[in-house]
Design an enzyme around this catalytic site. Structure first.
Site, short mmCIF file in Angstrom:
data_model
loop_
_atom_site.label_atom_id
_atom_site.label_comp_id
_atom_site.label_asym_id
_atom_site.label_seq_id
_atom_site.Cartn_x
_atom_site.Cartn_y
_atom_site.Cartn_z
N ALA A 64 -65.36 69.33 6.18
CA ALA A 64 -64.74 70.07 7.28
C ALA A 64 -64.28 71.40 6.71
O ALA A 64 -64.03 71.51 5.50
CB ALA A 64 -63.55 69.28 7.82
N GLY A 110 -66.00 65.67 5.30
CA GLY A 110 -66.54 65.56 6.66
C GLY A 110 -68.07 65.60 6.68
O GLY A 110 -68.69 65.10 7.63
N GLU A 113 -69.06 62.17 5.97
CA GLU A 113 -68.70 61.39 7.17
C GLU A 113 -69.73 61.61 8.29
O GLU A 113 -70.04 60.70 9.05
CB GLU A 113 -67.28 61.76 7.61
CG GLU A 113 -66.24 61.25 6.61
CD GLU A 113 -64.84 61.72 6.92
OE1 GLU A 113 -64.61 62.95 6.89
OE2 GLU A 113 -63.97 60.88 7.19
N GLU A 133 -61.38 64.08 -0.32
CA GLU A 133 -60.16 64.47 0.40
C GLU A 133 -58.88 64.20 -0.38
O GLU A 133 -57.93 64.99 -0.31
CB GLU A 133 -60.09 63.75 1.76
CG GLU A 133 -61.01 64.34 2.83
CD GLU A 133 -62.40 63.71 2.85
OE1 GLU A 133 -62.79 63.10 1.83
OE2 GLU A 133 -63.08 63.82 3.88
N1 CO8 Z 1 -64.48 74.41 3.77
C1 CO8 Z 1 -64.46 75.74 3.79
N2 CO8 Z 1 -65.18 76.49 2.93
C2 CO8 Z 1 -65.93 75.85 2.01
C3 CO8 Z 1 -65.99 74.44 1.93
C4 CO8 Z 1 -65.23 73.70 2.88
N3 CO8 Z 1 -65.23 72.37 2.90
N4 CO8 Z 1 -66.81 74.11 0.92
C5 CO8 Z 1 -67.24 75.26 0.39
N5 CO8 Z 1 -66.73 76.31 1.04
C6 CO8 Z 1 -66.95 77.73 0.80
C7 CO8 Z 1 -66.17 78.21 -0.44
O1 CO8 Z 1 -64.82 78.50 -0.11
C8 CO8 Z 1 -66.96 79.44 -0.80
O2 CO8 Z 1 -66.60 80.47 0.11
P1 CO8 Z 1 -66.30 81.96 -0.46
O3 CO8 Z 1 -67.61 82.41 -1.04
O4 CO8 Z 1 -65.91 82.68 0.78
O5 CO8 Z 1 -65.22 81.82 -1.52
C9 CO8 Z 1 -68.40 79.06 -0.46
O6 CO8 Z 1 -68.31 77.97 0.46
C10 CO8 Z 1 -69.19 78.60 -1.66
O7 CO8 Z 1 -68.46 77.56 -2.29
P2 CO8 Z 1 -68.08 77.56 -3.84
O8 CO8 Z 1 -67.93 78.96 -4.35
O9 CO8 Z 1 -66.91 76.64 -4.02
O10 CO8 Z 1 -69.40 76.92 -4.45
P3 CO8 Z 1 -69.55 76.11 -5.81
O11 CO8 Z 1 -71.00 75.95 -6.05
O12 CO8 Z 1 -68.70 76.70 -6.87
O13 CO8 Z 1 -68.91 74.65 -5.49
C11 CO8 Z 1 -68.52 72.69 -4.13
C12 CO8 Z 1 -69.52 73.80 -4.55
C13 CO8 Z 1 -68.27 71.77 -5.34
C14 CO8 Z 1 -69.17 71.91 -3.01
C15 CO8 Z 1 -67.19 73.33 -3.69
O14 CO8 Z 1 -67.48 74.33 -2.70
C16 CO8 Z 1 -66.22 72.37 -3.05
O15 CO8 Z 1 -65.57 71.61 -3.77
N6 CO8 Z 1 -66.08 72.42 -1.72
C17 CO8 Z 1 -65.09 71.64 -1.00
C18 CO8 Z 1 -65.51 70.20 -0.90
C19 CO8 Z 1 -64.45 69.42 -0.19
O16 CO8 Z 1 -63.34 69.25 -0.68
N7 CO8 Z 1 -64.79 68.92 0.98
C20 CO8 Z 1 -63.89 68.14 1.79
C21 CO8 Z 1 -63.16 69.02 2.73
S1 CO8 Z 1 -61.88 68.18 3.59
C22 CO8 Z 1 -62.69 67.34 4.77
O17 CO8 Z 1 -63.89 67.38 4.89
C23 CO8 Z 1 -61.83 66.53 5.66
C24 CO8 Z 1 -62.64 65.76 6.65
C25 CO8 Z 1 -61.77 65.15 7.67
C26 CO8 Z 1 -61.34 66.18 8.67
C27 CO8 Z 1 -60.73 65.56 9.84
C28 CO8 Z 1 -60.20 66.55 10.84
C29 CO8 Z 1 -59.78 67.87 10.32
#
Ligand code: CO8
Length: 254
Positions: A64, A110, A113, A133
């Site tokens: 998400a 998400g 999910e 999460e």
């Molecule tokens: N949300 C928003 N932006 C994201 C997300 C995300 N989940 N994942 C990646 N991005 C963005 C980064 O912020 C970055 O943006 P910017 O260039 O503007 O800084 C861009 O995508 C590229 O990402 P990275 O630079 O981080 O790329 P890397 O190759 O270094 O890393 C990863 C890749 C490991 C996938 C890393 O991006 C990461 O850890 N992402 C987050 C993963 C995460 O924690 N996901 C779970 C999110 S919480 C969730 O899903 C809750 C679900 C339930 C919700 C219920 C209702 C709200």
């Protein structure tokens, strides 16, 4: 925010989430677009199955959109979790036609999910899957706490959720989280091959099979999950987890 095409030979709708610069993270617009498109497909008899994937070769969906929900209150977070389930996640689970996820890269939070909501999961060999999460000070809020144990068993689901660790495609296949693993270039072809197999079945029978299989899992767990998910928005550790992600550093939890 989504791409749409149809494969006439396989009678399949192919939907791709199109936010590659944000690793296809699910924001409100993507969820609404996907939901609307599924409503159309539900009423299109010529379409017999659906494939959901992400644009690019890095991410299926990396979760998400953290930037969208970082300032939410408990009430808004509960509402987002519940409405997302109604609009999209439960809609896919209970869809009357088979839905396949083509997991072409990161499927996290998400994003995993979303894949768990689909009826069949096919991963590319470079895919990475996880529910991270808890490392943000949260829990899965789109039925991950319910569906992951149903699919891989409580034992392994506990470990994946509590450790927030990512697993690779091979491991995901070994534990039954994905049905098949193929090379990235063959991912769509593999999904379409499965869609073709549906041609030898009755659409009404498939709809009834999905309904019957799902009926085994109906419980109140989804409501508990949404409430627990929302309550965590009040905690300092959630703020720390999200700030750490946005500042590209490791969180320092109390
Ligand atoms: N949300 C928003 N932006 C994201 C997300 C995300 N989940 N994942 C990646 N991005 C963005 C980064 O912020 C970055 O943006 P910017 O260039 O503007 O800084 C861009 O995508 C590229 O990402 P990275 O630079 O981080 O790329 P890397 O190759 O270094 O890393 C990863 C890749 C490991 C996938 C890393 O991006 C990461 O850890 N992402 C987050 C993963 C995460 O924690 N996901 C779970 C999110 S919480 C969730 O899903 C809750 C679900 C339930 C919700 C219920 C209702 C709200």
């Amino acid at each position: 925010m989504i791409n749409y095409k149809e494969n006439q030979e396989c009678k399949t709708a192919i939907i791709e989430i199109n936010r590659p610069t944000q690793l296809n993270a699910l924001n409100n617009k993507v969820i609404t677009d996907l939901s609307d498109k599924l409503n159309d497909i539900e009423h299109t008899p010529s379409i017999r199955s659906v494939i959901i994937s992400g644009v690019g070769d890095k991410a299926f969906v990396a979760g998400a959109d953290i930037k969208e929900f970082q300032d939410f209150t408990t009430e808004r977070a509960i509402e987002l979790s519940k409405s997302g389930k109604i609009k999209l996640f439960n809609k896919i689970s209970h869809f009357s036609k088979p839905v396949i996820s083509a997991i072409n890269g990161y499927a996290l939070g998400g994003g995993l999910e979303l894949a768990l909501s689909t009826h069949i999961r096919i991963a590319s060999s470079s895919a990475k899957l996880g529910l991270p999460e808890c490392s943000l000070g949260l829990i899965p809020g789109y039925s991950g706490t319910q569906k992951l144990p149903q699919i891989i068993g409580v034992n392994l689901a506990m470990e994946m959720i509590l450790t927030a660790k990512m697993i690779n495609a091979e491991e995901a296949h070994r534990i039954g989280l994905v049905n098949h693993v193929v090379e990235q270039d063959n991912l769509l072809e593999k999904c379409l091959k499965i869609c073709k197999l549906f041609h030898g079945t009755s659409p009404e029978a498939l709809s009834s099979a999905i309904k019957s299989i799902n009926s085994c899992y109906l419980n109140e767990g989804d409501d508990v999950e949404s409430r627990e998910f929302g309550a965590l928005f009040e905690t300092d550790n959630f703020k720390e987890g999200v700030n750490a992600f946005l500042q590209k550093r490791k969180p320092n939890f109390n």
